[in-house]
Design an enzyme around this catalytic site. Structure first.
Site, short mmCIF file in Angstrom:
data_model
loop_
_atom_site.label_atom_id
_atom_site.label_comp_id
_atom_site.label_asym_id
_atom_site.label_seq_id
_atom_site.Cartn_x
_atom_site.Cartn_y
_atom_site.Cartn_z
N ARG C 95 0.82 -1.22 0.00
CA ARG C 95 0.00 0.00 0.00
C ARG C 95 0.85 1.27 0.00
O ARG C 95 0.56 2.23 -0.71
CB ARG C 95 -0.92 -0.02 1.24
CG ARG C 95 -2.06 0.96 1.22
CD ARG C 95 -3.17 0.62 0.23
NE ARG C 95 -3.04 1.37 -0.99
CZ ARG C 95 -3.39 0.90 -2.18
NH1 ARG C 95 -3.91 -0.30 -2.33
NH2 ARG C 95 -3.23 1.63 -3.26
N LYS C 132 1.76 25.09 -2.46
CA LYS C 132 0.54 24.36 -2.14
C LYS C 132 0.78 22.88 -2.41
O LYS C 132 0.34 22.33 -3.43
CB LYS C 132 -0.64 24.89 -2.94
CG LYS C 132 -1.08 26.27 -2.47
CD LYS C 132 -2.32 26.76 -3.19
CE LYS C 132 -2.67 28.18 -2.73
NZ LYS C 132 -3.71 28.78 -3.56
N LYS C 164 5.00 39.30 -0.66
CA LYS C 164 3.57 39.26 -0.94
C LYS C 164 2.98 40.66 -0.70
O LYS C 164 3.64 41.53 -0.13
CB LYS C 164 2.88 38.23 -0.04
CG LYS C 164 3.53 36.84 -0.17
CD LYS C 164 2.48 35.76 -0.07
CE LYS C 164 3.05 34.46 -0.60
NZ LYS C 164 2.04 33.42 -0.68
N GLU C 193 5.08 39.64 -5.64
CA GLU C 193 3.72 39.37 -6.11
C GLU C 193 3.05 40.72 -6.32
O GLU C 193 2.92 41.50 -5.37
CB GLU C 193 3.03 38.66 -4.93
CG GLU C 193 1.98 37.65 -5.28
CD GLU C 193 1.43 37.02 -4.01
OE1 GLU C 193 2.02 36.02 -3.54
OE2 GLU C 193 0.45 37.56 -3.47
N ASP C 214 -0.19 38.10 -9.97
CA ASP C 214 -1.01 37.16 -9.24
C ASP C 214 -2.50 37.46 -9.43
O ASP C 214 -2.96 38.56 -9.14
CB ASP C 214 -0.65 37.23 -7.75
CG ASP C 214 -1.28 36.08 -6.98
OD1 ASP C 214 -1.33 34.97 -7.52
OD2 ASP C 214 -1.70 36.31 -5.84
#
Lengths: 296, 296, 296, 296, 296, 296
Positions: C95, C132, C164, C193, C214
């Site tokens: 598995r 992500k 960001k 960004e 973005d």
């Protein structure tokens, strides 16, 4: 053979240094390229860390074909290890292996130096490390001291009782402190840190195993020893001098007649020993499968 | 606040040093005795490792009442941290905390020293570390370099492409090596280690981000920079000098006009900074419960 | 060869899945029964995870006799790996090995699909992942992206500066944010960004390495690039489009002229690739010792 | 409250993602800047992973002021969590927290969807996961299934006997396999995977607890159930259908009269649920100490 | 073959016991001295722990040349394992290997003893362990029970539902408790602890799988079984007696007609089995390299 | 306060026992239900393990309101700890906490028993453990011995030199073995295992610290001590008797005049002490939030 403990630590070193991937070699070195390499001394000194470096290469599948013995003097340009394996693996283990060799050989070299200076004065004197080692690196620092001929002293807080002046203050007197220390375990020696001949005498009378004269200048150490001799207590105990001992003054401390000089010089102030890894100019060859692919 | 990563490492340091038990304190120090203590500088320098030392004490329940700021100059006799808690816990964390503070402050102090010598010549020059850090201690060494004002350089093999001469040999040419290096990731800079002005030029033409002149004496570095200027490529790249740079020669390297000088001096050759922990003479007091028991 | 990091993680996967024991096989499969097995594709796609699956079997003593190359297209019914070893060990690793292969091949397949759609428009465009990924599975997700031909983008928070919009707010302006970002390390690229052509322009002027547009629709991306071209700044920077890019719209984004399209489609929305493990019908045979016992 | 197991795993997630340092925030965000933030849904679905995300923030000292309940339906734009703490810590935990929430909510949403489709046909039917979960992420995948209302099925190889067709081959017959399976432990149920009505019947007669009809189309499942009913064995066992069940066909499987439908759709094929973290526009404020320094 | 789980645990045992170094052997045993040794029984009993002991030696490079089978009766003076390897490694692994063998054989021996006493009365009765095992040693305790012929019962809290009296109190009634227990997973059996025949009846009527009569004397157990028989419910459930069962009274409990007797006697009260390791008198020989060095 | 080492081990115990989830309590106990509970002695003895049990509860958020002191005699029915917290958490920690308390109190009780029997004969004699402890549980076994008033003896292979008969064989003579043992470290005592009065004499003459008479009957021990006295060596060394010492014969060994009797009786043959945890009948109450929801 490296110990189970050391292996886990070395695996962690590799994992930390390699991280997600050796991005350089993945981009530049074909997976199957084979290389031969040598680790070469760039300074003379005492070699240590060979077991550890060998394990780091072995863990990544690199074959260690030959290695010089630990604890021996090496000279500049000496070849310390010969390696053969995947070029990517040699690059991936290189820095960890060198950092282990360089630091551990630096510690072993400093230990040997202290030892030689000390033993010119007293061939039986012991040169010992302290617990001033690098956190999470103590295992390797202590092993390097032993490779250099030194005594590792305590490994940690659990293998010898060491009564410091604050412990004495708490207990009220040297005698009471030593009495209480016996509760620890009959298997453990009791050492006490004192700074006066008087306390040394009281400690010896109270049945301590080791008296450490801490931050006491050579003249003071000498006086304490004479006092102990006169009291007929010299032979019952071991005497250790500690605090600021380094190559420049170690002989003077040994000359006082102590049994042990301990110092953090080897683990906290000695320089690393310089070395580097060289890929042999004819070392690279594509692996079997690689060659076939190229010929297509 | 210490990071999750650092905390796990510091817990492991304590576990390794304490082992089964601090046999001395268990025998000599009543479980509930409370103490106050200070960590005092024995040398001047730049303070680092306060976060880490504070966590070591905190992990054992010792309250850190005050601490000096990291990155600032401290003088001999300065009190660096004030502590209050169970005497046993202070003793148990003492060595780990001091070893962290002493090593990290040593690295930060050496970094500041190099930085000051370098910036007298060029106020914008960067002083960087290398990957010659202590295995399993790199996190702390790199942080100490940053506290001292230096640049950490690569943390490991996964965060910047660094093409070494062996990689160039394998690829066949500087140009081809740089071309292949682009496969790694567009997010990563590409640095190349060269030892000649010619290779520096070829690298700059091939679009590398950083050229490291490795083991090239100052005069050679200067010539390479002039060549790059004449070719109109100087502004496109960062130039780093590396190899044997230390306080004695750093100014000469900076004077060549490089952007960065990198050195393992701070992490591999600089001495630790001396400090110690002192239990305050009026510090010990039996804990509440302890007192009650005694009065019976 | 799997890395030290991967091996520890795969050992942990096996430990978690097996727990105290594979109670079914212990009850039903004689300890010495030997089996041969094949892993067979149930869908076509790009194969990844072979190194990892092979290590899982190897860790339990199962011999991997043959395996298909990673990164190649496989078709339904293709045999991906051939195995021989203790039947219990094959069942115990099954598995974990399949889950690794299925997930990693799913990610690689999605990456290749995006790449093919993108490169029809611009053969040099880069298709990149994002952060992500699945927590504690990022190593494998990133490796699968690379096997599929994609760019892994940042591995974590420590290998590239990514400014960001909240960072910009804090700094006060794009220019100031980029200036401060230089403190991180000269070895790290700086990416920002932005969501407007104006900010893209200001970022390019401030010397950023990568501009990420973005959540800007293709038309907006195109306008930003034109503005940058007119300002003569296009060549100085890399331009990345991000936000909701998937197979259905990737071509339109590539057509804007960006250098990179990044997407979490591959790691967060792509399906796994179906495979299963088949014990060969003539595969089971009692081991030598087993047979002897039975004949008695 | 998160479990001890989950906490160790989440700490590891943070350590892996942050690595040596969040280099962006260290360069751009003052250490003492305080921020307020919200996690906002970008899609509707079933919320899961709140405990885990909250622990990730808590571990870095961020205060979770409010959070929506797990297992409930949320709509686009719903605020799922409100946070306050050091801006650096919010940024450092952001990705791990979001990845946990997005993946776990994706799994919970898919589970609820399957459950609703299934229960329209039979309000008592159970929707179960399989062992096709993400390696090292199974704990979270299984918990998300439970939050969504599903049955986790086996956690690993040690908590229920599951006889597969290869086990039957080895044992010689269904009956013998079930007999041997009793050796495992009387505390464990015995389930068998069969593909024919005949085997289902033999299994039921042999006293198995659960019969799984694996890769049998609805019509076949129905026939098997009828056969069992006629033999008076239907009530003795639980019947599970498995293999390729997904939202499009789950109703047809439930309509056959099975007790359980199991599927890897929720953990291996369902998309994540989109969310993001927003720093509140008035959220940033310098910490007390920070302000004082600025006013100088 | 030892499992991945067991291997990690055994490595940890060695690391804990060896610590920094086996200081005795390092001082007294030449690194390359080879020895042959035997592990000899000092008591008769059932052998267990051979896999684990063999792995401990193997991990340190000691060759296990022969070992007796687990689960068989051994007599005093029987040779259980024959070893050959570096003398230092044999000494380093000795204590861990013996402690595993002695404890696990002690548990297996006690299990067999209980089993034999029980099966004289009912040849089909099951003798089961409980969760009263040694923390962090449960894996080995449970395996030893199985080697002895016993049933391990639950491994932990996650593999069978066990409703205790406090759970019943909370739920309000036996019936309600069993109803709620079904939420756990259809793959898990439901066992309930009761102390009266009435509750046993209610539990059987509510569809529980196993009824445990806890701390009920044999006469009470018998009455409960008769009541269940009269109600036609005996065959639907398994009946377990528990609480203070030991060799002296196990027969009386079995005679009541229960299916299972469970006891912590084997893991919490049984003595270890005595063994020791003997270096063969002609066993020591210097290794090849050692001899050469000596002849110089 | 539990040590850093102990905490990691206890966290691992909880993780191993709870696994994926306490499936019973999750199904039966509302998340917010609060309970009060007591741990009650079912036998008299010496209490140990309170620190560890308290940490297990604390780790899961259960408040320990009161606990009896370790090392004191407790009687049947005594309440040892009072707890309050989430019912689920009390159930989840219960078994680990009880197993620690029961095993550690069993060891402490056996130690106290041996000590009392021994000190009736010689009030200064030391009762010591051996290295026959449970692997991975040694920390707790050794601590329990200390709580009971015993001496822990060596913690592992690194904290005292213990020359066994095989070491003597290798060295050639007792004298040579002791000479070599001095290489280990001056901080470590040297103990030697001998089986004859002659060897004891030779060892004492060679300056050993501790002589262990291993498997020598009381009469032989007595003769050896007399021989040592006559040779004027008795006071220089500590004498330990070991091998098969247990409550039945400990007095006879002590009567020989030894300083220490060591035995594995306490850790390898003593029974655990019985205790259990009781939820107070009025203990359960819904938490605040729970109640509100119910009233709706």
């Amino acid at each position: 053979m490296t110990s189970t403990v050391a292996r886990e630590k070395i695996r962690e070193m590799l994992a930390e240094d390699i991280g997600f991937a050796d991005v350089t070699s993945e981009a530049l070195v074909p997976a199957r390229a084979i290389a031969r390499a040598e680790i070469v001394a760039r300074q003379s000194g005492i070699l240590a860390g060979v077991e550890e470096a060998a394990f780091a290469f072995d863990e990544l599948g690199v074959h260690v074909k030959a290695a010089r013995a630990e604890g021996k003097t090496i000279k500049e340009e000496d070849v310390l290890m010969r390696l053969e394996g995947q070029a990517r693996s040699i690059f991936a283990a290189e820095r960890v292996a060198l950092n282990l060799l360089m630091r551990m050989s630096g510690v072993a070299t400093a230990t040997r130096k202290m030892l030689e200076l000390a033993r010119k004065i007293n061939p039986k004197v012991v040169v010992a490390a302290t617990r001033k080692t690098l956190p999470r690196f103590s295992y390797f620092d202590k092993r390097a001291v032993r490779v250099g001929g030194g005594d590792p002293h305590r490994f940690g807080l659990d293998d010898c009782v060491l009564i410091k002046s604050d412990h004495v203050k708490l207990a009220g007197s040297v005698k009471e402190a030593i009495k209480r220390a016996r509760r620890a375990s009959f298997t453990k020696k009791i050492e006490i840190e004192v700074s006066s001949a008087k306390d040394a005498l009281e400690a010896a009378r109270s049945g301590v195993d080791i008296v450490m004269l801490d931050n006491v200048p050579p003249a003071g150490v000498k006086r304490a020893i004479e006092l102990l001799k006169r009291a007929g207590l010299r032979e019952r105990i071991l005497i250790e001098a500690s605090g600021g001992i380094e190559p420049a003054n170690v002989a003077r401390y040994v000359a006082t007649g102590v049994d042990i000089v301990s110092s953090s010089y080897m683990t906290f102030r000695a320089p690393v020993m310089d070395m580097n890894l060289e890929i042999l100019s004819k070392g690279f060859k594509p692996a079997a499968g690689e060659r076939k692919r190229k010929s297509r």
